[in-house]
Design a protein around this motif. Structure first.
Motif, short mmCIF file in Angstrom:
data_model
loop_
_atom_site.label_atom_id
_atom_site.label_comp_id
_atom_site.label_asym_id
_atom_site.label_seq_id
_atom_site.Cartn_x
_atom_site.Cartn_y
_atom_site.Cartn_z
N HIS A 128 0.83 -1.21 0.00
CA HIS A 128 0.00 0.00 0.00
C HIS A 128 0.86 1.26 0.00
CE1 HIS A 128 -3.46 -2.43 0.24
NE2 HIS A 128 -3.51 -2.62 1.55
N THR A 129 1.98 1.22 0.73
CA THR A 129 2.86 2.39 0.81
C THR A 129 3.44 2.74 -0.56
OG1 THR A 129 3.48 1.86 3.10
CG2 THR A 129 4.94 3.34 1.89
N GLN B 115 2.28 1.95 -3.46
CA GLN B 115 1.22 2.37 -4.38
C GLN B 115 0.84 3.83 -4.16
OE1 GLN B 115 -1.91 -0.56 -3.91
NE2 GLN B 115 -0.57 -2.22 -4.57
N VAL B 116 0.74 4.23 -2.90
CA VAL B 116 0.42 5.64 -2.58
C VAL B 116 1.54 6.55 -3.08
CG1 VAL B 116 0.16 7.30 -0.70
CG2 VAL B 116 -1.07 5.13 -0.61
N LEU B 117 2.79 6.16 -2.84
CA LEU B 117 3.92 6.97 -3.28
C LEU B 117 4.00 7.04 -4.80
CD1 LEU B 117 6.63 5.84 -0.70
CD2 LEU B 117 5.42 8.02 -0.75
N VAL C 178 1.38 7.08 -6.83
CA VAL C 178 0.37 8.07 -7.21
C VAL C 178 0.90 9.49 -6.99
CG1 VAL C 178 -1.91 9.00 -6.63
CG2 VAL C 178 -1.57 6.53 -6.79
N ILE C 179 1.60 9.70 -5.87
CA ILE C 179 2.17 11.02 -5.58
C ILE C 179 3.16 11.42 -6.67
CG2 ILE C 179 3.74 12.27 -4.02
CD1 ILE C 179 2.45 10.71 -1.70
N THR D 149 10.56 4.49 -1.82
CA THR D 149 10.09 3.30 -2.53
C THR D 149 11.25 2.40 -2.93
OG1 THR D 149 10.05 4.54 -4.63
CG2 THR D 149 7.98 4.37 -3.43
#
Length: 408
Positions: free
Chosen positions: A155-156, A158-160, A162-163, A295
């Motif tokens: 999840h981490t 994936q969020v990064l 998107v950022i 990441t």
């Protein structure tokens, strides 16, 4: 052979997750491991040097990425064995050599990853990069040691991801992108730089990055030829995400170069953002660099530790002390950065070595792919075997040429 059969067993803490979810976690693990601080610098630097012609290198890189990742992921998942175990079955002892190369390469690159995250915090908040690296290391360790760590890691990243994409969309929105010029030179370049091709292919699927996705799928319990569709979905998604980010950064840099600006050779990626959007853009670059460093730290740490698994006994030991190994790996690379700073020359040498790891590792798995005693009744696609050996030959030649140019 008894120990080898044990080696195919993988941890099963993620049985409740769907295979598609695990495949997407593997995809983003691979993609975001590739999109690190070195990725940003390489792409910006070559764009500044070559302009629109760098598009051709990116195109070849994407093709090579598809060949490499589909081969490696498929062979690992169908066999149900990690790359080092396969290597030992091809030639006894070869797996230990591969582990040493991957582990050391991942460690030295992690110095740059942690340093990049620290520099990102420096840009954002003015924190000394060394203290920023300590903060980033603490954050990475926290992600790994919490309950259901691998789900949190997925999840981490994936969020990064998107950022990163949102930041690049903003930068592209405030620049005038010469799309027609980029397309023309991508397919009809007026200059070809093989060093740039080797560098970005090695930086995207070289060293530990080649195995991050396949080992992540195996860690999630996805194995066997009946799960090939998840290999295709995960590998192609990961390549797509990494490629989109590289193309977007290339277009942003090209817009700045075509406008008549010169990128700062000491920090070409930062100068793209600062020229395009002033101090506000520079702050965005800090956020992008922080995300890239984090990441890649997660990706290199996970993959490097996964190369310590060889048998059921060793699996149990590694799983028992996984948190200690992870903390030690991250802390050691952070300490080196803290006391040495950014060891640029070391990273250049390790980068060349990682470029050499790709053809070695791919060749080992291509040999394994055609051995019935390893793969059973599975028949690896001929087009993947042929294109895989083409990549091995080209990257071997190019990596040797690159090593010969390094001056210590």
């Amino acid at each position: 052979m008894k120990e080898t059969s044990h080696a195919t067993q993988t941890p099963t803490p993620e049985k409740k997750r769907s295979k598609f979810s695990v495949a997407m976690g593997a995809a983003f693990m691979m993609a975001m491991a590739a999109v690190g601080p070195g990725f940003l610098t390489q792409t910006a630097s070559f764009t500044g040097q070559m302009g629109a012609n760098f598009g051709f290198a990116i195109l070849l890189c994407i093709v090579a990425d598809i060949v490499v990742q589909l081969n490696i992921w498929r062979i690992i998942i169908v066999s149900g064995k990690r790359a080092q175990v396969l290597a030992n079955e091809v030639v006894p002892g070869l797996g230990y050599v591969l582990t040493a190369l991957i582990f050391l390469g991942g460690f030295f690159f992690n110095i740059g990853n942690i340093g990049g995250a620290g520099l990102g915090l420096n840009v954002l908040f003015g924190i000394d990069p060394k203290y920023g690296a300590l903060i980033a290391a603490a954050a990475a360790i926290t992600v790994f040691v919490v309950k259901n760590a691998m789900t949190v890691v997925d999840h981490t990243v994936q969020v990064l991801a998107v950022i990163k994409i949102l930041i690049l969309i903003y930068i592209l929105s405030v620049t005038t992108v010469p799309v027609a010029t980029a397309i023309q030179h991508t397919f009809m370049p007026t200059q070809i730089n093989f060093y740039s091709i080797v560098t970005i292919v090695g930086g995207t699927v070289g060293g530990y990055i080649s195995f991050s996705g396949g080992h992540r799928l195996l860690e999630g319990g996805v194995k066997g030829k009946e799960n090939i569709k998840y290999v295709n979905e995960g590998a192609l998604t990961g390549i797509g995400v990494a490629s989109v980010i590289r193309v977007m950064l290339f277009l942003a840099g090209l817009a700045v170069v075509v406008a008549g600006h010169t990128l700062d050779p000491t920090n070409p990626a930062a100068s793209i953002f600062k020229i395009a959007a002033g101090n506000f853009g520079y702050k965005f670059f800090g956020l992008l660099l922080l995300a890239a460093g984090m990441t890649s730290t997660l990706g290199s740490t996970f993959t490097s530790i996964s190369f310590l698994n060889y048998s059921q006994t060793l699996d149990s030991w590694v799983n028992k002390f996984r948190s200690v190994l992870i903390i030690g790996f991250i802390l050691a690379s952070t300490i080196v950065f803290y006391f040495v700073g950014n060891p640029a020359k070391v990273l250049i040498v390790v980068g060349a070595i990682n470029g050499m790891i790709l053809p070695i590792a791919l060749a080992i798995l291509l040999v394994a792919a055609v051995k019935k005693r390893i793969m059973g009744d599975y028949h690896h696609p001929k087009w993947l075997i042929i294109t895989g050996w083409i990549v091995v030959i080209f990257m071997t030649y190019a990596a040797v040429q690159t090593l010969m140019t390094i001056k210590l």
